[in-house]
Design a protein around this motif. Structure first.
Motif, mmCIF file in Angstrom:
data_model
loop_
_atom_site.group_PDB
_atom_site.id
_atom_site.type_symbol
_atom_site.label_atom_id
_atom_site.label_comp_id
_atom_site.label_asym_id
_atom_site.label_seq_id
_atom_site.Cartn_x
_atom_site.Cartn_y
_atom_site.Cartn_z
ATOM 1 N N GLY A 1 -0.726 4.044 -2.334
ATOM 2 C CA GLY A 1 -2.152 3.762 -2.276
ATOM 3 C C GLY A 1 -2.756 3.250 -3.562
ATOM 4 N N PRO A 19 -8.520 -4.157 3.914
ATOM 5 C CA PRO A 19 -7.714 -3.940 2.708
ATOM 6 C C PRO A 19 -6.229 -4.214 2.887
ATOM 7 C CG PRO A 19 -8.229 -1.840 3.741
ATOM 8 C CD PRO A 19 -8.997 -2.884 4.495
ATOM 9 N N ASP A 20 -5.801 -4.488 4.103
ATOM 10 C CA ASP A 20 -4.387 -4.730 4.375
ATOM 11 C C ASP A 20 -4.150 -6.170 4.834
ATOM 12 O OD1 ASP A 20 -3.347 -2.088 3.846
ATOM 13 O OD2 ASP A 20 -4.430 -1.443 5.641
ATOM 14 N N THR A 75 -3.541 -2.236 -2.857
ATOM 15 C CA THR A 75 -3.665 -2.728 -1.486
ATOM 16 C C THR A 75 -3.353 -4.222 -1.497
ATOM 17 O OG1 THR A 75 -6.037 -3.145 -1.757
ATOM 18 C CG2 THR A 75 -5.383 -0.995 -0.840
ATOM 19 N N CYS A 76 -3.281 -4.785 -0.315
ATOM 20 C CA CYS A 76 -2.927 -6.206 -0.224
ATOM 21 C C CYS A 76 -3.879 -6.916 0.739
ATOM 22 C CB CYS A 76 -1.481 -6.347 0.234
ATOM 23 S SG CYS A 76 -0.825 -8.024 0.015
ATOM 24 N N PRO A 77 -5.122 -7.137 0.311
ATOM 25 C CA PRO A 77 -6.117 -7.742 1.197
ATOM 26 C C PRO A 77 -5.972 -9.258 1.288
ATOM 27 C CG PRO A 77 -7.114 -7.282 -0.923
ATOM 28 C CD PRO A 77 -5.705 -6.755 -1.000
ATOM 29 N N ARG A 112 0.832 -1.207 0.000
ATOM 30 C CA ARG A 112 0.000 0.000 0.000
ATOM 31 C C ARG A 112 0.872 1.265 0.000
ATOM 32 N NH1 ARG A 112 -4.914 2.047 1.887
ATOM 33 N NH2 ARG A 112 -5.697 0.052 2.650
#
Length: 337
Positions: A107, A165-166, A110-112, A102
């Motif tokens: 931004g 989202p993280d 993201t890395c969900p 992120r």
């Protein structure tokens, strides 16, 4: 609400998320056809197909790296590392890529991803199936770290983690998988027989990340614990007669410092309990934060009760764990000072 074990609650969280959002995919070692070594993903491949629940090679770095690519592409991977002890080959991918994506992209990405891992001892798994590595993840900016202590929280926190989202490190205490935990004896009740541990709401009921739970109210001393140690702390309070306020942290990062500070200011004393080794364990961070925020309210030095500073001692497993006797000694100590 249905009565469930933690395994059943985790499985249901997967099911609810996968049914609601086709971007949710589940993979890892043996999670597909076999349903996971602890059966947390049993039936998902049959219901959702091999493209959404599938097995991966024994390659933790590859599993996490693939999940990061999927997340950047727009999917929501939920991956299982078979035991927390196996995660170290993937640590670089987690720290250097997932946690930073992120920020390094300003931004744009993201890395969900959710990285599920059974953690802790209690199943006679020896040194390579029993470690508690939570502290090495709480040190990494960009990661969230979750450890549930009961089925309701396991389902609700996992659903929250999937929506986040993280990247989320989701650690599941193995001693709590199959039912109620006997904190007085520091051992599971008939550990491999399933006994529902608590009621779990149906459907999508989320437990927010970053919010602790006051497991037991009290006025004498605040006990900070998570996972299996929540029940050990309760047992120690009952056996000693100390009116302890037991706080189940649930999420280590982000940490609910407000609940902790309010409790310590009320009680004036604090004991921290965790299963992991003592030196540089998460308990040290907790004590530092309490010291900074509550110094003028503390009436006694804080005390830690932890595992030993030694490689996991398979032959002395039950002595290694903080039990009600050791926690009880800590409670008495802070009350006497």
């Amino acid at each position: 609400m249905a009565q469930m074990t933690m395994i059943e609650a985790i499985r249901e969280a997967h099911d609810v998320a996968m049914e609601a959002d086709e971007r949710v995919v589940v993979f890892g070692e043996d999670v597909g056809f076999f349903g996971g070594v602890f059966r947390c993903t049993a039936g998902l491949q049959e219901k959702y197909g091999k493209s959404r629940c599938f097995d991966a090679p024994i390659n933790e770095s590859g599993i996490v790296g693939t999940a990061i690519g999927m997340a950047a592409f727009g999917l929501k991977p939920v991956i299982e590392i078979q035991f927390a002890d196996y995660v170290y080959p993937a640590y670089d991918q987690i720290v250097s890529e997932a946690a930073r994506l992120r920020h390094r992209s300003n931004g744009d990405f993201t890395c969900p991803i959710v990285i599920r891992m059974p953690t802790g001892g209690g199943i006679f798994g020896g040194q390579t199936h029993s470690q508690s590595p939570e502290a090495i993840f709480t040190h990494v900016s960009g990661l969230k770290v979750v450890i549930p202590s009961n089925p309701r929280d396991a389902k609700g926190l996992l659903l929250a983690a999937i929506e986040d989202p993280d990247p989320v490190i989701f650690l599941e205490p193995k001693r709590l998988y199959n039912g109620p935990f006997d904190g007085h004896h520091n051992k599971p009740i008939e550990s491999w027989k399933k006994h529902p541990q608590g009621e779990v709401p149906e459907g999508k009921q989320i437990v927010p990340l970053g919010k602790a739970h006051i497991q037991k109210e009290g006025s004498d001393v605040t006990v900070l614990a998570y996972g299996t140690m929540v029940y050990v702390a309760e047992a120690a309070a009952a056996e000693t007669g100390v009116d302890a306020e037991v706080i189940d942290l649930r999420t280590l990062m982000p940490l609910d410092l407000d609940t902790i500070v309010d409790s310590v200011k009320k009680t004036g004393r604090c004991v921290v309990v965790h299963e992991a080794t003592r030196t540089s364990g998460f308990g040290a961070e907790l004590m530092s934060l309490v010291q900074e925020a509550c110094f003028y309210h503390l009436e006694a030095p804080m005390v830690r009760v932890t595992g030993w500073d030694t490689p996991y001692p398979h032959a002395q497993e039950w002595e290694y764990f903080p039990g009600p006797v050791r926690v009880g000694e800590a409670l008495r100590k802070v009350m006497e000072d």
